[in-house]
Write an enzyme that holds these catalytic residues in place. Structure first.
Site, PDB file in Angstrom:
ATOM      1  N   GLN A 176      -3.691   4.018  18.870  1.00 21.44           N
ATOM      2  CA  GLN A 176      -4.829   3.957  17.546  1.00 21.44           C
ATOM      3  C   GLN A 176      -5.212   3.158  18.049  1.00 21.44           C
ATOM      4  OE1 GLN A 176      -2.754   5.400  13.912  1.00 21.44           O
ATOM      5  NE2 GLN A 176      -2.820   3.324  13.453  1.00 21.44           N
ATOM      6  N   ARG A 182       3.909   7.985  10.938  1.00 21.24           N
ATOM      7  CA  ARG A 182       3.207   7.091  12.831  1.00 21.24           C
ATOM      8  C   ARG A 182       3.142   7.849  13.599  1.00 21.24           C
ATOM      9  NH1 ARG A 182       2.488   3.318  10.268  1.00 21.24           N
ATOM     10  NH2 ARG A 182       2.779   0.503  10.281  1.00 21.24           N
ATOM     11  N   ASN A 233       0.734  -1.478   0.084  1.00 16.67           N
ATOM     12  CA  ASN A 233       0.159   0.032   0.285  1.00 16.67           C
ATOM     13  C   ASN A 233       0.896   1.430  -0.236  1.00 16.67           C
ATOM     14  OD1 ASN A 233       1.214  -0.369   2.583  1.00 16.67           O
ATOM     15  ND2 ASN A 233      -1.146  -0.459   3.479  1.00 16.67           N
ATOM     16  N   HIS A 246      -6.008   6.559  10.123  1.00 14.85           N
ATOM     17  CA  HIS A 246      -5.019   5.809   9.551  1.00 14.85           C
ATOM     18  C   HIS A 246      -5.995   5.051   8.095  1.00 14.85           C
ATOM     19  CE1 HIS A 246      -1.361   3.405  10.580  1.00 14.85           C
ATOM     20  NE2 HIS A 246      -1.988   3.409   9.548  1.00 14.85           N
TER      21      HIS A 246
END
Length: 385
Positions: free
Chosen positions: A314, A285, A147, A333
């Site tokens: 998260q 991050r 990705n 995200h």
């Protein structure tokens, strides 16, 4: 036979989609560096389906159960009474995503006595305590490059959204307004700005390639300097460290892995050294940035905008200050989990499992830790140079 514990994000609040906006996704034959796409022997899903949520199961159930393995899929991952915590002690394989990470802390790894393989469905394995995985001889793998381009596209989108101040303009339309002065009072052209890329690996380099046509002046810092012909092609200025880089740019994009070296790197001191009115886009991050320092910089005007789609922790709690800080463009995200990205990382997870169960070597670009040491991509990204 193995028990595979898979932690995925919950299904849509309206239910699993009965149909999709498009009938297909484009066929990508290889990655820009020539690396081949995931190549499992077969898949049991239709590319373009929602695979990353609980009901999607990464398309793994038929494959695993036909071979006699047990698959447990859950989104319940927080706290000592979570399904993840209950199922972990006798799990042989844990699969998790960066978007909804099942944190494999030293304490959790100590309970997982049978665990031999931890797979990241996507890119980024910092939710696994890698030092403990090395000590325990646990293999850690991820679907490298699956990705990366999607994250690069998301980065460019957020750079433009911040600089052009798109989000408030959209909100004016939704609210029925037409006050152009309000809409453009914080809107600038990206053209001519100086843009810095922190870490020019797969994602960072893709961002460089996509921003170059906008007429920007490009700077970068990386542990490994890019070839001279690449620097010349994109007019890149190399900086030895991030502190030199940020002083020279109007926009900073962040693509480094989370390590002890990068944790909290974007702090008050670093932000104070940037040009007033700079922008930061961080799809890497969340913990690379000091949470409260970012809020202070936006409130003071030191930063004109901050965006990204990574948080710490998260999922972010409802009262996380990044949800309400001024001039932000945060997303939850999602950059690496488009429907096209899901098809690739689901296929990559299947390929890793096929290799693992057959006793074949996992391809090096997927490896982070193996045999009690950093390996493959992990040796490049996480190990001290």
């Amino acid at each position: 036979m193995a028990k595979v514990l898979c932690v995925l994000y919950p299904d849509p609040v309206t239910g699993f989609p009965p149909a999709y906006a498009r009938d297909s996704i484009p066929l990508i034959e290889s990655y820009p560096n020539g690396q081949s796409l995931p190549s499992p022997h077969a898949i049991d899903f239709t590319p373009g389906e929602l695979l990353g949520s609980v009901s999607g199961e990464l398309g793994l159930r038929t494959f695993l159960e036909a071979a006699g393995h047990t698959l447990v899929v859950t989104s319940d991952k927080e706290g000592p009474d979570s399904e993840f915590e209950r199922e972990l002690p006798d799990a042989d394989v844990v699969i998790s995503q960066p978007f909804w990470p099942a944190y494999l802390t030293p304490e959790r790894l100590a309970k997982a006595e049978r665990l031999s393989l931890a797979i990241t469905a996507g890119i980024g394995s910092d939710h696994v305590d890698l030092a403990t995985a090395i000590e325990r001889g646990i293999t850690v793998a991820e679907v490298t490059y699956s990705n990366s381009i999607g994250v690069a596209e998301h980065t460019v989108m957020q750079v433009l959204a911040l600089v052009r101040d798109y989000i408030p303009q959209y909100e004016i339309v939704i609210g029925g307004g037409w006050n152009i002065a309000d809409a453009v009072s914080r809107s600038y052209d990206l053209e001519g700005m100086e843009v810095g890329v922190f870490a020019a690996g797969r994602i960072g380099r893709a961002v460089i390639e996509r921003l170059a046509p906008f007429g920007v002046k490009l700077h970068y810092n990386d542990r490994y300097r890019l070839p001279a012909d690449v620097e010349e092609r994109y007019g890149l200025t190399f900086h030895d460290d991030i502190r030199s880089l940020v002083k020279e740019v109007d926009v900073l994009t962040v693509h480094a892995p989370l390590t002890e070296e990068t944790r909290g790197l974007i702090d008050d001191e670093l932000l104070a050294s940037m040009r007033r009115g700079s922008y930061i886009v961080n799809p890497a991050r969340g913990a690379i940035a000091d949470r409260d320092a970012v809020v202070r910089a936006l409130e003071s005007g030191r930063l004109a905008g901050y965006a990204g789609d990574v948080w710490a922790p998260q999922p972010a709690p409802a009262d996380h200050p990044w949800r309400s800080m001024p001039h932000h463009g945060m997303t939850p995200h999602t950059s690496g989990t488009s429907l096209a990205g899901q098809a690739r990382y689901a296929a990559g997870v299947r390929e890793i499992l096929e290799s693992w169960f057959a006793g074949r070597a996992i391809r090096p670009e997927y490896l982070i830790v193996e045999g009690g040491a950093y390996a493959g991509t992990g040796a490049h990204s996480y190990q001290a140079k």
